[in-house]
Design a protein around this motif. Structure first.
Motif, short mmCIF file in Angstrom:
data_model
loop_
_atom_site.label_atom_id
_atom_site.label_comp_id
_atom_site.label_asym_id
_atom_site.label_seq_id
_atom_site.Cartn_x
_atom_site.Cartn_y
_atom_site.Cartn_z
N UNK A 3 0.97 -1.33 0.07
CA UNK A 3 0.10 0.00 -0.28
C UNK A 3 0.94 1.23 0.13
N UNK A 4 1.88 1.19 1.05
CA UNK A 4 2.69 2.43 0.90
C UNK A 4 3.55 2.74 -0.37
N UNK A 5 3.79 1.69 -1.07
CA UNK A 5 4.66 1.76 -2.16
C UNK A 5 3.71 2.00 -3.49
N UNK A 6 2.57 1.60 -3.44
CA UNK A 6 1.78 1.50 -4.93
C UNK A 6 0.56 2.05 -4.83
N UNK A 7 0.02 2.50 -3.57
CA UNK A 7 -1.32 2.83 -3.39
C UNK A 7 -2.33 2.45 -4.20
N UNK A 8 -2.40 0.98 -4.22
CA UNK A 8 -3.24 0.21 -4.93
C UNK A 8 -4.78 0.39 -4.72
N UNK A 9 -5.59 0.25 -5.84
CA UNK A 9 -6.94 0.05 -5.59
C UNK A 9 -7.63 -0.76 -4.55
N UNK A 10 -6.89 -2.05 -4.68
CA UNK A 10 -7.66 -2.96 -3.44
C UNK A 10 -6.41 -3.99 -3.21
N UNK A 11 -6.31 -4.29 -2.05
CA UNK A 11 -5.21 -5.44 -1.73
C UNK A 11 -6.15 -6.65 -1.78
N UNK A 21 -1.38 -6.35 -4.85
CA UNK A 21 -1.59 -5.19 -4.96
C UNK A 21 -2.68 -5.14 -6.25
N UNK A 22 -3.86 -4.99 -6.22
CA UNK A 22 -4.79 -4.79 -7.36
C UNK A 22 -5.02 -3.60 -7.94
N UNK A 76 -6.41 -9.08 -14.93
CA UNK A 76 -7.43 -9.70 -14.31
C UNK A 76 -8.81 -9.05 -13.70
N UNK A 77 -8.43 -7.89 -13.32
CA UNK A 77 -9.64 -6.85 -12.72
C UNK A 77 -10.79 -7.17 -13.32
N UNK A 78 -12.12 -7.26 -12.53
CA UNK A 78 -12.11 -7.46 -11.06
C UNK A 78 -11.96 -8.88 -10.68
N UNK A 79 -11.72 -10.00 -11.45
CA UNK A 79 -11.36 -11.16 -10.90
C UNK A 79 -10.17 -11.46 -10.11
N UNK A 86 -10.70 -10.69 -0.50
CA UNK A 86 -10.25 -10.05 -1.72
C UNK A 86 -11.11 -8.62 -2.08
N UNK A 87 -12.40 -8.79 -2.00
CA UNK A 87 -13.03 -7.24 -2.00
C UNK A 87 -13.13 -6.64 -3.11
N UNK A 88 -12.84 -7.41 -4.42
CA UNK A 88 -12.68 -6.64 -5.71
C UNK A 88 -14.19 -6.22 -6.26
#
Lengths: 140, 140
Positions: A71-79, A97-98, A104-107, B84-86
Motif C-alpha cells: 500500500x505504501x509503495x503503490x497505493x493500489x485500488x485494492x489489496x 496489489x490490485x 484480471x480485474x475485477x476477477x 479479496x473485495x474486488x
C-alpha cells in the motif's frame, strides 16, 4: 520431521525478497501484478490452522506488514490477501496489489492467463523498495 | 461516521450464522461449497489493514475459529481463506472448505458458475452445527 524448503513450484515462480522473523517473502515473477507470497519457514505446514497460536499471530502480523508495504509503495485500488493452497499445498499466503487496470480485474489473479516476466532492472528496483518498506526483513 | 450495515450484495447472497465478538458470520447460499464469510461489524472498513492492530488480531482469531469449525465439521481436503473485495468493497473474509470433488476444484471458487441453493432443512442443520462449533457465537 524434515527440514524446511520452499516448494519447487513456488521457488520456480518467484524471486526472493528476504526473510521476516517467520516467513520467507517471495515476489511472483509476473509484472502484471505486484504480488508477494509469504511462506512460514516451518516444515510440513499446509493450513493456516496448522500453526500454533503464537505462530499464527506472527504470520498474520507479517501479512499485515506485507500489505502495508504494498500500500505504501503503490497505493493500489485494492489489496487481495489469500491462503488457498489448492495447487501448491505448502502453506503460503498471497498478498497482491490490485489495480482497476490490471490484467484480471475485477476477477482474482489465479488462473488469469500467462505471467509476464519483469524486466530485470525493474524487478531489482522493486525488490529493493520492498526490502526498505518491510520492517525487520533480512537476507534469506 | 455511518452505522455498520452488511453490504446489500453480501446480505442477499448469505444466511446469518451469528455474531462473534467482532465479526458477523454469514453462510453463502451455495451448497456446492461450505463457505463462511466474516464481516467485522465496523463501518467504513475496506482493507484488512484498515483495522487497528487489536481489531486485526481479533478478526484473525475469528478467522482461525471459523476455519477450525469447518475443519472439525467437514474434514475438508483444503481450506481456502481470502480477503479479496474486488466486487464487494466492504471488508469481508472468505473461509471455505474445499473438496477434490467440488464444482471448482482445484480452481478458486469465485466466478465458478452459478450457486446451488441449499435445501432449507440441510441449511438449518448446517447453521446449527456451525453455531455449536464456533465458540463465543451469539445471535446477530
Amino acid at each position: 520431521m524434515t527440514d524446511f524448503a520452499i516448494d519447487p513450484q513456488l521457488a520456480q515462480d518467484t524471486t526472493l525478497v528476504g526473510d521476516l522473523p517467520l516467513s520467507r517473502v517471495l515476489l511472483m515473477n509476473d509484472s502484471r501484478f505486484p504480488w508477494l507470497i509469504l511462506v512460514p519457514r516451518r516444515a510440513g505446514l499446509v493450513e493456516l490452522i496448522d500453526l500454533d497460536e503464537a505462530g499464527y499471530g506472527t504470520l498474520m502480523a507479517e501479512v499485515r506488514a506485507a500489505a502495508a508495504a504494498l500500500r505504501d509503495l503503490l497505493a493500489p485500488h485494492k489489496l487481495n490477501v489469500a491462503a488457498l493452497g489448492n495447487a501448491v499445498r505448502q502453506l503460503h499466503v498471497h498478498v497482491i496489489a490490485r489495480s482497476r487496470d490490471d490484467a484480471a480485474w475485477p476477477r482474482p489473479v489465479w488462473g488469469a492467463g500467462t505471467g509476464t516476466p519483469y524486466d530485470e532492472a525493474v524487478r531489482a528496483a522493486f525488490v529493493a523498495d520492498l526490502r526498505r518498506a518491510l520492517p525487520r526483513i533480512a537476507d534469506g
